[in-house]
Scaffold this active site. Structure first.
Site, short mmCIF file in Angstrom:
data_model
loop_
_atom_site.label_atom_id
_atom_site.label_comp_id
_atom_site.label_asym_id
_atom_site.label_seq_id
_atom_site.Cartn_x
_atom_site.Cartn_y
_atom_site.Cartn_z
N PRO A 128 7.22 9.94 -6.74
CA PRO A 128 7.02 10.28 -8.15
C PRO A 128 5.59 10.67 -8.49
CG PRO A 128 7.36 7.91 -7.87
CD PRO A 128 7.70 8.56 -6.56
N ASN A 129 5.51 11.64 -9.36
CA ASN A 129 4.26 12.14 -9.95
C ASN A 129 3.43 13.00 -9.00
OD1 ASN A 129 4.67 10.82 -12.51
ND2 ASN A 129 4.19 8.91 -11.47
N ARG A 156 -3.35 15.93 -12.06
CA ARG A 156 -3.27 14.51 -12.39
C ARG A 156 -4.51 13.78 -11.85
NH1 ARG A 156 0.29 10.49 -8.72
NH2 ARG A 156 0.04 8.57 -9.90
N TYR A 205 -7.14 11.92 -7.20
CA TYR A 205 -6.22 12.60 -6.27
C TYR A 205 -6.72 13.97 -5.83
CZ TYR A 205 -3.02 8.90 -7.67
OH TYR A 205 -2.44 7.67 -7.90
N ASN A 246 4.74 9.85 1.42
CA ASN A 246 3.88 9.27 0.38
C ASN A 246 4.82 8.83 -0.73
OD1 ASN A 246 2.24 8.57 -1.72
ND2 ASN A 246 0.85 10.32 -1.50
N ALA A 279 4.15 5.62 -6.50
CA ALA A 279 4.23 4.27 -7.06
C ALA A 279 5.40 3.47 -6.51
CB ALA A 279 4.32 4.35 -8.58
N HIS A 323 4.86 0.41 -4.23
CA HIS A 323 4.55 -0.93 -4.74
C HIS A 323 5.75 -1.62 -5.40
CE1 HIS A 323 0.79 1.07 -4.10
NE2 HIS A 323 0.93 1.84 -5.17
N ASP A 366 14.03 -0.26 3.29
CA ASP A 366 15.35 -0.53 3.88
C ASP A 366 15.94 0.75 4.49
OD1 ASP A 366 15.32 -3.21 3.31
OD2 ASP A 366 16.89 -3.13 1.76
N GLU A 417 3.15 6.61 6.78
CA GLU A 417 2.98 6.50 5.33
C GLU A 417 1.59 7.02 4.96
OE1 GLU A 417 3.25 2.45 4.09
OE2 GLU A 417 2.89 2.88 1.97
N HIS A 465 -1.25 7.55 1.75
CA HIS A 465 -1.74 7.43 0.37
C HIS A 465 -3.00 8.27 0.26
CE1 HIS A 465 1.08 4.29 -0.56
NE2 HIS A 465 0.83 3.79 0.63
N ILE A 466 -3.00 9.18 -0.68
CA ILE A 466 -4.14 10.08 -0.84
C ILE A 466 -5.39 9.29 -1.22
CG2 ILE A 466 -5.03 11.98 -2.26
CD1 ILE A 466 -2.02 12.84 -2.57
N SER A 467 -5.24 8.41 -2.18
CA SER A 467 -6.38 7.62 -2.66
C SER A 467 -6.52 6.35 -1.83
CB SER A 467 -6.18 7.26 -4.13
OG SER A 467 -5.05 6.41 -4.28
N ARG A 472 -8.55 0.29 -5.76
CA ARG A 472 -7.95 0.48 -7.08
C ARG A 472 -7.34 -0.84 -7.57
NH1 ARG A 472 -4.41 5.71 -7.01
NH2 ARG A 472 -4.63 5.41 -9.26
N ARG A 488 -1.77 -2.05 -6.58
CA ARG A 488 -1.61 -0.97 -5.60
C ARG A 488 -1.94 -1.43 -4.18
NH1 ARG A 488 -1.09 3.67 -8.88
NH2 ARG A 488 -2.20 3.39 -10.83
C1 DHK Z 1 0.03 7.88 -5.20
C2 DHK Z 1 0.52 7.36 -6.34
O1 DHK Z 1 1.25 8.09 -7.17
C3 DHK Z 1 0.21 5.98 -6.75
O2 DHK Z 1 1.23 5.40 -7.51
C4 DHK Z 1 -0.14 5.08 -5.58
C5 DHK Z 1 -0.66 7.06 -4.17
C6 DHK Z 1 -1.19 5.76 -4.71
C7 DHK Z 1 -1.69 7.88 -3.41
O3 DHK Z 1 -2.85 7.50 -3.33
O4 DHK Z 1 -1.30 8.91 -2.87
O5 DHK Z 1 -0.60 3.84 -6.05
#
Ligand code: DHK
Length: 151
Positions: free
Chosen positions: A13-14, A21, A26, A77, A80, A83, A90, A102, A104-106, A111, A115
């Protein structure tokens, strides 16, 4: 039909909003740019990429279930859902032995505390955190390495 190996690159998501964003967190790279760099990294190892982003957990689950026998490995990735979701790890466990990286960009550890824990990580062969979108290329590279000895 191509006999090149395929990697499934999943974004949760997102992540469709990458580029606009929170660019201070990011970056300004778009998801289309991420797709291009994942394809380039895979092509260097003569692999193809199937790229999917979804804001819906069930759609990500369906894609993971369908990966068995089709894709050689998964980059995920989970956004959210990292978490919050038990269903995603599963599903990844259910399609073992498909290797999983896996991303995570950040740097989630710099943070908010919520997270810092990812349920998905327990089912990942490797986790790449805080390398920006370059993390996707590193993930593809690592899958190529893991798959090198597996025919
Ligand atoms: C991306 C998200 O959307 C966040 O909800 C995660 C992750 C971190 C990222 O760093 O790519 O907490």
């Amino acid at each position: 039909m191509s006999d090149r190996r395929s990697l499934l690159v999943l974004n949760g998501p997102n992540l469709n909003l990458l580029g606009t964003r929170k660019p201070e967190t990011y970056g300004r790279t778009t998801l289309a740019d991420v797709e291009a760099l994942a394809r380039e990294a895979a092509a260097a190892h003569e692999m193809d990429v199937a790229f999917l982003q979804s804001n819906h957990e069930g759609e990500l689950l369906d894609a993971i279930h369908a990966a068995r026998g089709v894709h050689a490995g998964i980059v995920i990735n989970p956004g959210a859902y990292s978490h919050t979701s038990i269903a995603l790890p599963d599903a990844l466990e259910a399609v073992q032995p498909l290797p999983v990286v896996e991303v995570h960009i950040s740097n989630v550890h710099r943070r908010e505390a919520f997270r810092h824990h990812s349920y998905v990580s327990a089912q990942a062969d490797a986790v790449i955190i805080g390398a920006g979108v370059h993390g996707y290329a590193l993930a593809v590279e690592h899958l190529a390495h893991l798959l090198a000895d597996v025919s």
